[in-house]
Write a protein that holds these residues in place. Structure first.
Motif, PDB file in Angstrom:
ATOM      1  N   VAL A  16       0.861  -1.135   0.028  1.00 60.81           N
ATOM      2  CA  VAL A  16      -0.003  -0.031   0.129  1.00 60.81           C
ATOM      3  C   VAL A  16       0.808   1.264  -0.120  1.00 60.81           C
ATOM      4  O   VAL A  16       1.708   1.279   0.758  1.00 60.81           O
ATOM      5  N   GLU A  17       0.465   2.197  -0.866  1.00 58.63           N
ATOM      6  CA  GLU A  17       1.126   3.550  -0.798  1.00 58.63           C
ATOM      7  C   GLU A  17       0.160   4.637  -0.621  1.00 58.63           C
ATOM      8  O   GLU A  17      -0.894   4.641  -1.255  1.00 58.63           O
ATOM      9  N   ALA A  18       0.149   5.288   0.608  1.00 57.92           N
ATOM     10  CA  ALA A  18      -0.802   6.223   1.012  1.00 57.92           C
ATOM     11  C   ALA A  18      -0.325   7.473   0.570  1.00 57.92           C
ATOM     12  O   ALA A  18       0.623   7.946   0.479  1.00 57.92           O
ATOM     13  N   TRP A  19      -1.682   8.126   0.067  1.00 53.14           N
ATOM     14  CA  TRP A  19      -1.477   9.555  -0.300  1.00 53.14           C
ATOM     15  C   TRP A  19      -2.349  10.460   0.556  1.00 53.14           C
ATOM     16  O   TRP A  19      -3.381  10.242   0.743  1.00 53.14           O
ATOM     17  N   HIS A  20      -2.102  11.724   0.740  1.00 56.12           N
ATOM     18  CA  HIS A  20      -2.784  12.730   1.261  1.00 56.12           C
ATOM     19  C   HIS A  20      -2.423  13.854   0.991  1.00 56.12           C
ATOM     20  O   HIS A  20      -1.551  14.175   0.101  1.00 56.12           O
ATOM     21  N   ASP A  21      -3.161  14.912   1.338  1.00 52.93           N
ATOM     22  CA  ASP A  21      -2.901  16.304   0.594  1.00 52.93           C
ATOM     23  C   ASP A  21      -1.695  16.944   0.863  1.00 52.93           C
ATOM     24  O   ASP A  21      -1.345  17.993   0.227  1.00 52.93           O
ATOM     25  N   GLY A  22      -1.153  16.573   1.931  1.00 51.53           N
ATOM     26  CA  GLY A  22       0.117  17.158   2.382  1.00 51.53           C
ATOM     27  C   GLY A  22       1.179  17.036   1.265  1.00 51.53           C
ATOM     28  O   GLY A  22       2.535  17.444   1.341  1.00 51.53           O
ATOM     29  N   THR A  58       3.914  23.046  -4.098  1.00 51.74           N
ATOM     30  CA  THR A  58       3.954  24.447  -4.341  1.00 51.74           C
ATOM     31  C   THR A  58       3.689  24.784  -6.013  1.00 51.74           C
ATOM     32  O   THR A  58       4.447  23.810  -6.902  1.00 51.74           O
ATOM     33  N   GLY A  59       2.520  25.065  -6.394  1.00 52.85           N
ATOM     34  CA  GLY A  59       2.350  25.252  -7.878  1.00 52.85           C
ATOM     35  C   GLY A  59       1.415  24.342  -8.323  1.00 52.85           C
ATOM     36  O   GLY A  59       0.596  24.688  -9.632  1.00 52.85           O
ATOM     37  N   ASP A  60       0.941  23.305  -7.697  1.00 52.89           N
ATOM     38  CA  ASP A  60      -0.019  22.279  -7.943  1.00 52.89           C
ATOM     39  C   ASP A  60      -1.451  22.789  -7.799  1.00 52.89           C
ATOM     40  O   ASP A  60      -1.557  23.646  -6.598  1.00 52.89           O
ATOM     41  N   LYS A  61      -2.296  22.414  -8.769  1.00 58.10           N
ATOM     42  CA  LYS A  61      -3.711  22.880  -8.377  1.00 58.10           C
ATOM     43  C   LYS A  61      -4.106  21.818  -7.237  1.00 58.10           C
ATOM     44  O   LYS A  61      -4.500  20.817  -7.728  1.00 58.10           O
TER      45      LYS A  61
END
Length: 236
Positions: free
Chosen positions: A114-120, A124-127
């Motif tokens: 599992v690879e976890a993703w979060h908004d952190g 910078t510069g991404d929408k």
């Protein structure tokens, strides 16, 4: 002769049970399994376990791995599937618990599960709205870190959760609620889904690491089951 036939049948049954347990614990061959974990799952005596293991090794049906582990032969040679993608939905007021949970999920990434993703992880510069949407749509597992602030968050509840429930209804994703802090969550749209820790809140544990270890273990078991289901589907 009849006794020998019965003995051969019994050995075959032990071998079948051994292989079934190994496939389950390895997620269909995605990870190596510790002998102790497999032994405890089977509940056999040491002699029965070792005899069956050596028979299967002799037939080439299992292989030894590093650190006293065992695996299916294809585990060492086959191209392993990509890790499952987990999307973490949470209120920023639970950022400390989120950070600790990410740390406890890191071993699952090293195992290739599992690879976890979060908004952190938004740079910078991404929408940010596009980044969240894209990762939410591509996730295999959606972890809901639930608290009263999560429930009251418009973005978490009306946007992320709404889309998560739509994908779950279409069997496109698995939702895992994790209760961060005690709140009235049972009547929420995800209330019918079994939560990690059987619905106990992480904040109610005196030792947060103990709670998060159990959560990570539950997510590992879910990931292994998902890999096993996918491998079984390929062989049909």
């Amino acid at each position: 002769m009849a006794n020998r036939a019965r003995a051969r049948k019994a050995v075959g049954t032990y071998e079948d049970r051994f292989m079934e347990a190994l496939r389950e614990l390895s997620g269909g061959g995605n990870i190596n399994v510790r002998n102790l974990a497999l032994w405890e799952k089977l509940g056999w005596g040491e002699d029965r376990y070792n005899i069956t293991k050596e028979r299967l090794k002799g037939k080439g049906q299992i292989k030894g791995g590093p650190g006293g582990t065992i695996c299916l032969p294809q585990s060492a040679t086959a191209v392993k599937p990509k890790p499952l993608k987990a999307f973490l939905s949470y209120s920023h007021r639970d950022a400390a618990i989120k950070t600790d949970l990410i740390s406890h999920l890191a071993p699952l990434s090293r195992l290739g599960l599992v690879e976890a993703w979060h908004d952190g992880e938004i740079e910078t510069g991404d929408k940010w709205a596009d980044a969240i949407k894209n990762n939410l749509e591509s996730a295999d597992i959606i972890i809901l870190l639930v608290s009263v602030d999560f429930i009251n968050s418009r973005y978490c509840n009306q946007i992320e959760l709404t889309r998560a429930m739509e994908r779950e209804a279409n069997k496109a994703v698995v939702i895992v609620p994790v209760i961060a802090r005690n709140c009235l969550w049972q009547e929420e749209p995800f209330g019918s889904i079994q939560a990690a820790l059987k619905g106990a809140a992480i904040a109610s544990f005196r030792d947060r690491d103990e709670a998060l270890t159990l959560v990570a273990g539950a997510i590992k078991e879910k990931a292994l089951a998902m890999f096993a289901e996918r491998n079984a589907a390929k062989t049909r």
